[in-house]
Design a protein around this motif. Structure first.
Motif, PDB file in Angstrom:
ATOM      1  N   ARG A 147       0.851  -1.185   0.000  1.00  0.00           N
ATOM      2  CA  ARG A 147       0.000   0.000   0.000  1.00  0.00           C
ATOM      3  C   ARG A 147       0.890   1.240   0.000  1.00  0.00           C
ATOM      4  O   ARG A 147       1.949   1.258   0.620  1.00  0.00           O
TER       5      ARG A 147
ATOM      6  N   LYS B 240       0.260   4.254   1.291  1.00  0.00           N
ATOM      7  CA  LYS B 240       0.131   5.173   2.432  1.00  0.00           C
ATOM      8  C   LYS B 240       0.837   4.691   3.699  1.00  0.00           C
ATOM      9  O   LYS B 240       0.747   5.335   4.731  1.00  0.00           O
ATOM     10  N   GLN B 241       1.555   3.568   3.628  1.00  0.00           N
ATOM     11  CA  GLN B 241       2.238   3.047   4.799  1.00  0.00           C
ATOM     12  C   GLN B 241       3.630   2.570   4.386  1.00  0.00           C
ATOM     13  O   GLN B 241       3.801   1.994   3.311  1.00  0.00           O
ATOM     14  N   ALA B 242       4.602   2.808   5.249  1.00  0.00           N
ATOM     15  CA  ALA B 242       5.981   2.402   4.959  1.00  0.00           C
ATOM     16  C   ALA B 242       6.042   0.892   4.700  1.00  0.00           C
ATOM     17  O   ALA B 242       5.368   0.103   5.369  1.00  0.00           O
TER      18      ALA B 242
ATOM     19  N   LEU C 205       6.849  -1.432   7.617  1.00  0.00           N
ATOM     20  CA  LEU C 205       5.722  -1.675   8.527  1.00  0.00           C
ATOM     21  C   LEU C 205       4.765  -2.705   7.940  1.00  0.00           C
ATOM     22  O   LEU C 205       4.187  -3.514   8.670  1.00  0.00           O
ATOM     23  N   GLN C 206       4.597  -2.688   6.635  1.00  0.00           N
ATOM     24  CA  GLN C 206       3.740  -3.674   5.990  1.00  0.00           C
ATOM     25  C   GLN C 206       4.356  -5.074   6.089  1.00  0.00           C
ATOM     26  O   GLN C 206       3.646  -6.059   6.275  1.00  0.00           O
TER      27      GLN C 206
ATOM     28  N   GLU D 170       3.736  -6.219   9.540  1.00  0.00           N
ATOM     29  CA  GLU D 170       2.350  -6.696   9.637  1.00  0.00           C
ATOM     30  C   GLU D 170       2.228  -8.110   9.082  1.00  0.00           C
ATOM     31  O   GLU D 170       1.505  -8.939   9.636  1.00  0.00           O
TER      32      GLU D 170
ATOM     33  N   SER E  84      12.280  -4.038   9.356  1.00  0.00           N
ATOM     34  CA  SER E  84      11.078  -4.697   9.885  1.00  0.00           C
ATOM     35  C   SER E  84      11.425  -5.573  11.083  1.00  0.00           C
ATOM     36  O   SER E  84      10.747  -5.532  12.111  1.00  0.00           O
TER      37      SER E  84
ATOM     38  N   ARG F 209      -1.490  -4.985  17.326  1.00  0.00           N
ATOM     39  CA  ARG F 209      -2.416  -4.879  16.201  1.00  0.00           C
ATOM     40  C   ARG F 209      -3.749  -4.273  16.628  1.00  0.00           C
ATOM     41  O   ARG F 209      -4.354  -3.498  15.891  1.00  0.00           O
TER      42      ARG F 209
ATOM     43  N   GLN G  61      -3.227  -0.535  16.893  1.00  0.00           N
ATOM     44  CA  GLN G  61      -3.145   0.054  15.548  1.00  0.00           C
ATOM     45  C   GLN G  61      -4.527   0.133  14.899  1.00  0.00           C
ATOM     46  O   GLN G  61      -4.883   1.144  14.305  1.00  0.00           O
TER      47      GLN G  61
ATOM     48  N   ASN H 217      -6.238   3.668  14.063  1.00  0.00           N
ATOM     49  CA  ASN H 217      -6.112   4.075  12.662  1.00  0.00           C
ATOM     50  C   ASN H 217      -7.255   3.636  11.753  1.00  0.00           C
ATOM     51  O   ASN H 217      -7.731   4.416  10.935  1.00  0.00           O
ATOM     52  N   GLU H 218      -7.661   2.394  11.867  1.00  0.00           N
ATOM     53  CA  GLU H 218      -8.632   1.854  10.915  1.00  0.00           C
ATOM     54  C   GLU H 218     -10.079   2.002  11.359  1.00  0.00           C
ATOM     55  O   GLU H 218     -10.951   2.303  10.552  1.00  0.00           O
TER      56      GLU H 218
END
Length: 129
Positions: free
Chosen positions: A4, A6-8, A11-12, A15, A52, A84, A87, A91-92
């Motif tokens: 994605r 919009k996210q580093a 970090l993905q 995740e 990461s 999680r 987060q 955020n979500e």
């Protein structure tokens, strides 16, 4: 893996590692992919995976045994869930709730769709536990 915008990326990847732990694909205290192997799998620079892994080590989700490799921490499941959840809630969820409000979607419809999603997506997991 498609990343994605919009996210580093690091970090993905973190995740992704957390998801593997939550799905029990990477068991507690088990050795995980090396930096190089995960970089090849994710098609990223090894420095990105290193970042990461550093991030996850700071949160005590994984650890490095020098000369041996990286391992999932014994308490990783609880730490991943806490991280999680935080987060997601910060955020979500606000974006999701805003959409619910703007589109006038009742909570009952969300509950029905949530149950259906769980049944269809994780029905194998129910039988494994």
């Amino acid at each position: 893996m498609e990343f994605r915008e919009k996210q580093a990326i690091y970090l993905q990847i973190a995740e992704y590692v957390c998801e593997q732990i939550l799905l029990k694909q990477w068991p507690l205290e088990a050795k995980i992919l090396s930096i190089r192997d995960l970089a090849v799998t994710m098609q990223v620079n090894p420095n990105t995976v290193q970042r990461s892994y550093d991030f996850l080590q700071q949160r005590e989700i994984i650890s490095n045994k020098r000369g041996v490799g990286y391992f999932v921490e014994a308490e990783a499941m609880a730490r991943v869930m806490a991280f999680r959840k935080e987060q997601f809630l910060e955020n979500e969820l606000p974006v999701f709730l805003r959409s619910m409000y703007l589109l006038d979607i009742p909570m009952e419809e969300i509950e029905i769709r949530y149950e259906k999603y769980i049944d269809e997506t994780f029905k194998e997991k129910k039988y494994e536990d």
